[in-house]
Design a protein around this motif. Structure first.
Motif, PDB file in Angstrom:
ATOM      1  N   UNK A  86      30.248  -2.952   2.464  1.00 53.08           N
ATOM      2  CA  UNK A  86      30.260  -3.606   3.772  1.00 53.08           C
ATOM      3  C   UNK A  86      29.161  -3.074   4.681  1.00 53.08           C
ATOM      4  N   UNK A  87      28.159  -2.408   4.116  1.00 54.66           N
ATOM      5  CA  UNK A  87      27.077  -1.856   4.918  1.00 54.66           C
ATOM      6  C   UNK A  87      25.717  -2.369   4.465  1.00 54.66           C
ATOM      7  N   UNK A  88      24.824  -2.523   5.445  1.00 60.67           N
ATOM      8  CA  UNK A  88      23.421  -2.814   5.169  1.00 60.67           C
ATOM      9  C   UNK A  88      22.577  -1.734   5.840  1.00 60.67           C
ATOM     10  N   UNK A  89      21.670  -1.162   5.055  1.00 56.67           N
ATOM     11  CA  UNK A  89      20.710  -0.190   5.564  1.00 56.67           C
ATOM     12  C   UNK A  89      19.307  -0.725   5.328  1.00 56.67           C
ATOM     13  N   UNK A  90      18.397  -0.482   6.268  1.00 57.49           N
ATOM     14  CA  UNK A  90      17.002  -0.846   6.078  1.00 57.49           C
ATOM     15  C   UNK A  90      16.139   0.272   6.638  1.00 57.49           C
ATOM     16  N   UNK A  91      15.003   0.530   5.968  1.00 59.50           N
ATOM     17  CA  UNK A  91      14.122   1.618   6.403  1.00 59.50           C
ATOM     18  C   UNK A  91      12.676   1.166   6.354  1.00 59.50           C
ATOM     19  N   UNK A  92      11.960   1.377   7.455  1.00 59.96           N
ATOM     20  CA  UNK A  92      10.538   1.066   7.561  1.00 59.96           C
ATOM     21  C   UNK A  92       9.772   2.383   7.616  1.00 59.96           C
ATOM     22  N   UNK A  93       8.993   2.682   6.557  1.00 63.06           N
ATOM     23  CA  UNK A  93       8.310   3.974   6.487  1.00 63.06           C
ATOM     24  C   UNK A  93       7.201   4.092   7.528  1.00 63.06           C
ATOM     25  N   UNK A  94       6.612   2.959   7.934  1.00 62.17           N
ATOM     26  CA  UNK A  94       5.507   3.025   8.890  1.00 62.17           C
ATOM     27  C   UNK A  94       5.980   3.517  10.246  1.00 62.17           C
ATOM     28  N   UNK A  95       7.099   3.007  10.719  1.00 66.21           N
ATOM     29  CA  UNK A  95       7.618   3.406  12.027  1.00 66.21           C
ATOM     30  C   UNK A  95       8.638   4.532  11.927  1.00 66.21           C
ATOM     31  N   UNK A 112       0.822  -1.197   0.000  1.00 65.02           N
ATOM     32  CA  UNK A 112       0.000   0.000   0.000  1.00 65.02           C
ATOM     33  C   UNK A 112       0.858   1.249   0.000  1.00 65.02           C
ATOM     34  N   UNK A 113       0.556   2.159   0.899  1.00 64.73           N
ATOM     35  CA  UNK A 113       1.319   3.409   0.979  1.00 64.73           C
ATOM     36  C   UNK A 113       2.617   3.237   1.744  1.00 64.73           C
ATOM     37  N   UNK A 114       2.757   2.093   2.433  1.00 64.79           N
ATOM     38  CA  UNK A 114       3.945   1.867   3.240  1.00 64.79           C
ATOM     39  C   UNK A 114       5.032   1.172   2.427  1.00 64.79           C
ATOM     40  N   UNK A 115       6.268   1.421   2.775  1.00 63.59           N
ATOM     41  CA  UNK A 115       7.394   0.797   2.095  1.00 63.59           C
ATOM     42  C   UNK A 115       8.405   0.313   3.124  1.00 63.59           C
ATOM     43  N   UNK A 116       9.062  -0.788   2.760  1.00 59.20           N
ATOM     44  CA  UNK A 116      10.197  -1.262   3.543  1.00 59.20           C
ATOM     45  C   UNK A 116      11.338  -1.502   2.565  1.00 59.20           C
ATOM     46  N   UNK A 117      12.463  -0.842   2.773  1.00 58.20           N
ATOM     47  CA  UNK A 117      13.603  -0.951   1.863  1.00 58.20           C
ATOM     48  C   UNK A 117      14.791  -1.555   2.583  1.00 58.20           C
ATOM     49  N   UNK A 118      15.506  -2.421   1.867  1.00 58.05           N
ATOM     50  CA  UNK A 118      16.683  -3.099   2.385  1.00 58.05           C
ATOM     51  C   UNK A 118      17.799  -2.932   1.362  1.00 58.05           C
ATOM     52  N   UNK A 119      18.899  -2.301   1.765  1.00 57.03           N
ATOM     53  CA  UNK A 119      19.981  -1.971   0.841  1.00 57.03           C
ATOM     54  C   UNK A 119      21.297  -2.547   1.354  1.00 57.03           C
TER      55      UNK A 119
END
Length: 394
Positions: free
Chosen positions: A135-144, A124-131
């Motif tokens: 040597x780095x991992x980033x993740x972002x949860x738009x809901x929280x 839906x309008x929410x996104x979860x991204x995993x990059x």
């Protein structure tokens, strides 16, 4: 503590269901129809084509649909698997990607070799991204509005490419490696997947008693890259997993695709902080320890080391069954806390035989028999196969 220990026993079948769900893993879904006219190819040649494929770069969109035949979890599974915090929870991948074990999800993916991958889950309008970038991992949860960050992931930790599958190839490789005398492998015609010509590799058990009806892999005719994965159960109905690209491009994604900037106001949690806090991100072998810390003694002594020997493995191929002793009598549904009673009733069937009596906990692909004396039999086999195996052990 006594009340805690009593309550915790009812997490055993729920944990079994979680194990069943986890076996499905992360793969892409659904594709276009059409049967292209392609040169004939043998199953062996197609397997070799998959093995020889060396796709390093791609981008695309895919859907994953999963139907385990389970009752609604109402957050129960995600809580056991690592959980999420208040208002959407941690952005830690081990908590967020449990969403893929049920329902239908759309994802975007990009990959540039083993050093750079990006996966975005769109709900839906929410996104979860995993990059993963270097040597780095980033993740972002738009809901929280929370960010997870881990640095030095290549230094002694699990390879990031294992954490971020770039398509169904990993799953296809595992299935093909497991194939032997118990397996039939054929070419089942052709298909059109994400606008590309593909062959259909059909893998079927020869043994009776497996819950798997067939595994079908659509293989790109030009590159040998698996584009679609379908797992069907003998119980019929919707596939357990129907996963494949709806759009795919094998060109190299722009380097900027893997850049990450922390959104304004987002809370950032470092991977090391989660480990120290005992939160999400636990390895599978830590699950029992974590549950015991919060809920008391689960009586799962036989599930882990069992004195260093592990569970007993019975049978081979598609009908392999693992047997272990939990060291505790099985819980009774009528004595379970109210929040578990309906779930246990929907998931389990009471059975009996030479082994005594017990409960079969069912999914469309992995089933488990827990006898009243605490012995567990689990495998991708029918409930009757579990019962027969338990009877034979007496």
């Amino acid at each position: 503590m006594a009340a805690q220990r009593k309550t915790s026993r009812y997490l055993v079948p729920v944990a079994v269901a979680g194990i069943a769900a986890a076996t499905i893993g992360l793969v892409p879904a659904l594709a276009a129809s059409g049967d292209p006219d392609l040169p004939e190819i043998t199953a062996q040649q197609l397997i070799e084509k998959i093995a020889a494929s060396d796709t390093q770069t791609l981008s695309g969109t895919f859907k994953v649909s999963t139907d385990l035949g389970l009752p609604a979890f109402d957050g129960l599974l995600s809580g056991i698997a690592g959980g999420s915090g208040e208002g959407g929870g941690s952005a830690d991948p081990s908590a967020q990607l449990t969403k893929l074990v049920s329902g239908t999800h759309t994802l975007r993916i990009a990959a540039d070799g083993p050093e750079r991958q990006k996966l975005t889950l769109l709900d839906g309008k929410e996104q979860y991204s995993l990059v993963h970038n270097g040597d780095e991992v980033w993740a972002y949860d738009s809901r929280s509005n929370e960010v997870f960050h881990e640095k030095g992931v290549d230094e002694g930790g699990p390879a990031p490419e294992k954490e971020l599958p770039t398509g169904p190839k990993e799953l296809a490789d595992e299935v093909l490696e497991a194939a032997g005398d118990t397996t039939s492998i054929t070419v089942g015609g052709t298909a059109k997947v994400a606008g590309r010509d593909a062959y259909r590799l059909v893998i079927e058990p020869k043994q009776q008693g497996s819950t798997v009806d067939s595994v079908t892999i659509a293989v790109d005719a030009a590159t040998g890259t698996p584009l679609k994965f379908t797992l069907d159960s003998v119980s019929g109905g919707k596939p357990v997993v129907d996963a494949g690209f709806t759009k795919v491009d094998f060109g190299k994604p722009a380097a900027s695709e893997f850049d990450f900037t922390v959104p304004k106001g987002a809370k950032v949690t470092e991977g090391g902080e989660l480990d120290r806090a005992g939160g999400a991100g636990k390895a599978p072998e830590d699950v029992e320890e974590e549950l015991e810390k919060h809920f008391g003694d689960l009586g799962l002594g036989g599930l882990g080391d069992a004195g260093g020997s592990g569970p007993e493995v019975i049978g081979e191929g598609w009908t392999t069954i693992a047997r272990f002793d939990t060291g505790a009598a099985a819980p009774k549904a009528e004595e379970a806390p109210k929040e578990f009673q309906g779930f246990l009733d929907a998931l389990g069937d009471k059975v009996s035989g030479k082994f005594g009596s017990g409960t079969v906990f069912k999914t469309k692909i992995v089933n488990a028999l827990m006898t009243d004396d605490g012995t567990v039999y689990v495998g991708a086999v029918t409930p009757q196969k579990l019962i027969d195996t338990a009877n034979a052990a007496k």
